[in-house]
Design an enzyme around this catalytic site. Structure first.
Site, PDB file in Angstrom:
ATOM      1  N   ASN A 160       8.611  39.619  85.869  1.00 11.29           N
ATOM      2  CA  ASN A 160       9.340  38.399  85.491  1.00 11.29           C
ATOM      3  C   ASN A 160      10.542  38.649  84.580  1.00 11.29           C
ATOM      4  OD1 ASN A 160       7.655  38.991  83.326  1.00 11.29           O
ATOM      5  ND2 ASN A 160       7.304  36.842  82.819  1.00 11.29           N
ATOM      6  N   GLY A 212       1.727  42.686  81.168  1.00  3.69           N
ATOM      7  CA  GLY A 212       1.261  42.088  82.414  1.00  3.69           C
ATOM      8  C   GLY A 212       0.137  41.109  82.130  1.00  3.69           C
ATOM      9  N   VAL A 253      -5.481  42.660  83.997  1.00  2.00           N
ATOM     10  CA  VAL A 253      -5.093  44.068  84.198  1.00  2.00           C
ATOM     11  C   VAL A 253      -5.005  44.786  82.847  1.00  2.00           C
ATOM     12  CG1 VAL A 253      -3.324  45.627  85.105  1.00  2.00           C
ATOM     13  CG2 VAL A 253      -3.958  43.611  86.413  1.00  2.00           C
ATOM     14  N   GLY A 254      -4.531  44.086  81.816  1.00  2.00           N
ATOM     15  CA  GLY A 254      -4.454  44.687  80.481  1.00  2.00           C
ATOM     16  C   GLY A 254      -5.821  45.158  79.990  1.00  2.00           C
ATOM     17  N   GLU A 271       0.762  43.765  76.018  1.00  2.00           N
ATOM     18  CA  GLU A 271       1.391  42.436  75.919  1.00  2.00           C
ATOM     19  C   GLU A 271       0.948  41.658  77.152  1.00  2.00           C
ATOM     20  OE1 GLU A 271       3.127  41.365  73.431  1.00  2.00           O
ATOM     21  OE2 GLU A 271       3.593  43.237  72.411  1.00  2.00           O
ATOM     22  N   CYS A 302       5.776  34.516  80.195  1.00  2.00           N
ATOM     23  CA  CYS A 302       4.552  34.604  79.384  1.00  2.00           C
ATOM     24  C   CYS A 302       4.583  33.542  78.296  1.00  2.00           C
ATOM     25  CB  CYS A 302       4.423  35.995  78.784  1.00  2.00           C
ATOM     26  SG  CYS A 302       5.910  36.525  77.926  1.00  2.00           S
ATOM     27  N   GLN A 308       1.466  34.281  94.563  1.00  2.00           N
ATOM     28  CA  GLN A 308       1.651  33.522  93.321  1.00  2.00           C
ATOM     29  C   GLN A 308       1.768  32.034  93.621  1.00  2.00           C
ATOM     30  OE1 GLN A 308       1.374  34.905  90.333  1.00  2.00           O
ATOM     31  NE2 GLN A 308       1.577  32.881  89.408  1.00  2.00           N
ATOM     32  N   GLU A 315       6.100  44.205  70.317  1.00  2.77           N
ATOM     33  CA  GLU A 315       7.255  44.729  71.024  1.00  2.77           C
ATOM     34  C   GLU A 315       8.496  44.238  70.248  1.00  2.77           C
ATOM     35  OE1 GLU A 315       6.982  46.212  75.081  1.00  2.77           O
ATOM     36  OE2 GLU A 315       6.780  44.079  75.312  1.00  2.77           O
TER      37      GLU A 315
END
Ligand code: NAD
Length: 498
Positions: A154, A229, A233-234, A251, A285, A332, A465
């Protein structure tokens, strides 16, 4: 515009195909007839080759003086700025958001590169007095080694820059695996780094799917894993890297809320909710997917919000008149549509939208109407789970305390905001909302590169970040004591006679 080009991995300073020769397609989500290109469907062997190149390059890059590393990065920032329009167009084509926004994405990469390149002449440590005579004490940042960088689609140039630039300025080398849904923007970024003079092996890029990501999180020569992501998955990335004690930076997802109080400037709040909810087609996000409106202004807000959502022009982001682009993929879009069904079944009301757009200019893309749910309660799934699409849930509240409680009552903690003219309420919410980012009289999106970015709870794992905080992900402190007394001095044991 070149259509259907074949792109390559970047390993050890060379552009190379996958060892398997296999590729995958990337198509324009606004028009699936438009093939962006073929990208290497990399193997585990390809990823291992990239890690080996980064491992080798680390030994010399870590010794390049930081101000010299920075000079290369300044040059890269300048080069991106000269190609901003070209990169923005590539990005809109590959992932759908409108040109104004892709220009912003590229600008963020420029800003981040300039901002963190300047750290090459700082990278400050501390000096401190020793408790012992004739002894000097200091701490300094040391590079860590090979960093695996795994990124989503994104913000396909901004997010790679948030990771690559601090990693490089600190003296690390990197292997980047961009999302398979938007690899071109990462390739554009890496090409610029190559042209700016980043030595061979310092930056490597392999495209591909989860199996490439997995080896990047478990390989013994990887020291840092920086992932952006989904939370699902994180969690996997964290579990996979944990047995090897890698430094892991995560993140992840969000379910961000805008709180509107009864004294809010409603016009301003409406504009903010439209931008926060439907900017990037709700695929940020930090998207404002919940609006928590005070009961005294709720109905007026809903009336204005529906009107504004209905007037949004949905279409191809390359068209200057378009205000909202497509979802990134069929998968999506199906997720968005399934949440619309879930919301209906939960008893919420579709006040506006709710349908896929399939005819005319929308026939060949993944388009959906901007959708507003009202009558939403905080326990509904549409109020708790990340949808990542153009769907906003409006929840009624009776006070700032209730709004804060609802805002906090989700697993995520990325961004939140309040619209109010009352300074007391603003400060109370600012203090009591447990997120990594908070806005007053602005929507939940709009972060600037020189401040830390990240979230609490299931959004992050405590790192940040951007800002100077990003240096903490990509460096480790070393404390150094220099004893020039010529004798053994024992800390905490020898007493000092004054
Ligand atoms: P995703 O989790 O599906 O994929 C992210 C990356 O992980 C991709 O490169 C993907 O190929 C890779 N990957 C997939 N499986 C893997 C595995 N098993 N091991 C290692 N890597 C693997 O996310 P996405 O759909 O690309 O992006 C959307 C998500 O990203 C949303 O949840 C959004 O909130 C989040 N996001 C968070 C931030 C933030 O800063 N907090 C910023 C942007 C996006």
């Amino acid at each position: 515009m070149i259509s259907g080009m074949t792109y390559l991995n970047f390993v050890g300073g060379k552009w190379v195909p996958s060892e398997s020769g296999a590729t995958f397609e990337n198509r324009n989500p606004a028009n699936t007839d438009d093939l962006i290109g073929l990208f290497p469907d990399s193997t585990i062997g390809d990823a291992e080759g990239a890690i080996a190149a980064a491992r080798h390059a680390f030994e010399s890059w870590r010794l390049v003086p930081a101000p010299k590393r920075a000079e290369i990065l300044f040059k890269a920032a300048h080069l991106i700025a000269t190609r901003k329009e070209e990169f923005a167009r590539d990005m809109t084509r590959e992932m759908g958001k409108v040109l104004d926004e892709t220009r912003g994405d590229v600008q963020e990469a420029i800003d981040m590169t300039y901002f963190l390149a300047a750290e090459g002449r700082r990278l400050h440590g501390q000096t401190a007095p020793s408790e012992l005579r004739d002894k000097f004490a200091m701490s300094l940042r040391q590079p860590i080694g090979v960093c695996s960088l795994i990124t989503p689609w994104n913000f396909p140039m901004a997010i790679p820059s948030w990771k690559i630039i601090p990693a490089l300025v600190c003296g690390n080398t990197v292997v980047l695996k961009p999302s398979e849904l938007a690899p071109l923007s990462s390739i554009n970024f890496v090409k610029v780094l190559e042209e700016a003079g980043v030595p061979a092996g310092v930056v490597n890029l392999v495209t591909g799917g989860p199996s490439v990501g997995e080896i990047l999180t478990t390989h013994r020569d990887v020291a840092v894993v920086s992932f952006t992501g989904s939370t699902a998955v994180g969690k996997l990335v964290n579990q996979n890297a944990a047995p090897f004690f890698k430094k892991v930076h995560l993140e992840m997802g969000g379910k961000n809320a805008i709180m509107i109080m009864d004294d809010a400037n409603l016009e301003l709040a409406l504009e903010g909710c439209l931008w926060g909810g439907f900017g990037t087609t709700g695929q940020r996000c930090t998207a404002a997917s919940r609006v928590i409106a005070h009961e005294k202004v709720h109905d007026r807000f809903v009336e204005g919000f529906i009107k504004r959502a209905a007037s949004l022009r949905v279409g191809d982001g390359l068209d200057a008149a378009t205000q909202m682009g497509p979802s990134i993929s069929e998968k999506q879009l199906q997720k968005v549509m399934s949440y619309v069904e879930i919301g209906k079944q939960e008893g919420a009301t579709i006040a506006r939208g709710g349908k896929r757009l399939t005819s005319g200019p929308h026939a060949k893309g993944f388009f959906h109407e901007p959708t507003v749910f009202t009558g939403v309660t905080p326990q509904m799934r549409i109020a708790r789970e990340e949808i990542f699409g153009p769907v906003v849930s409006v929840i009624k509240c009776a006070s700032v305390d209730e709004a804060v409680a609802i805002t906090n009552d989700v697993i995520y903690g990325l961004s939140a905001s309040i619209y109010t003219q009352d300074i007391n309420r603003a400060f109370k919410a600012m203090r009591d909302v447990y997120t990594g980012i908070f806005y007053v009289n602005a929507p939940t999106i709009g972060a600037e590169v020189h401040l830390p970015f990240g979230g609490t709870k299931a959004t992050g794992n405590g790192h940040r970040e951007a800002g100077l905080a990003s240096l903490d992900v990509f460096s480790e402190w070393k404390s150094i004591y220099v004893d020039f007394s010529g004798k053994l001095q024992r800390a905490q044991i020898d007493t000092e006679n004054i």
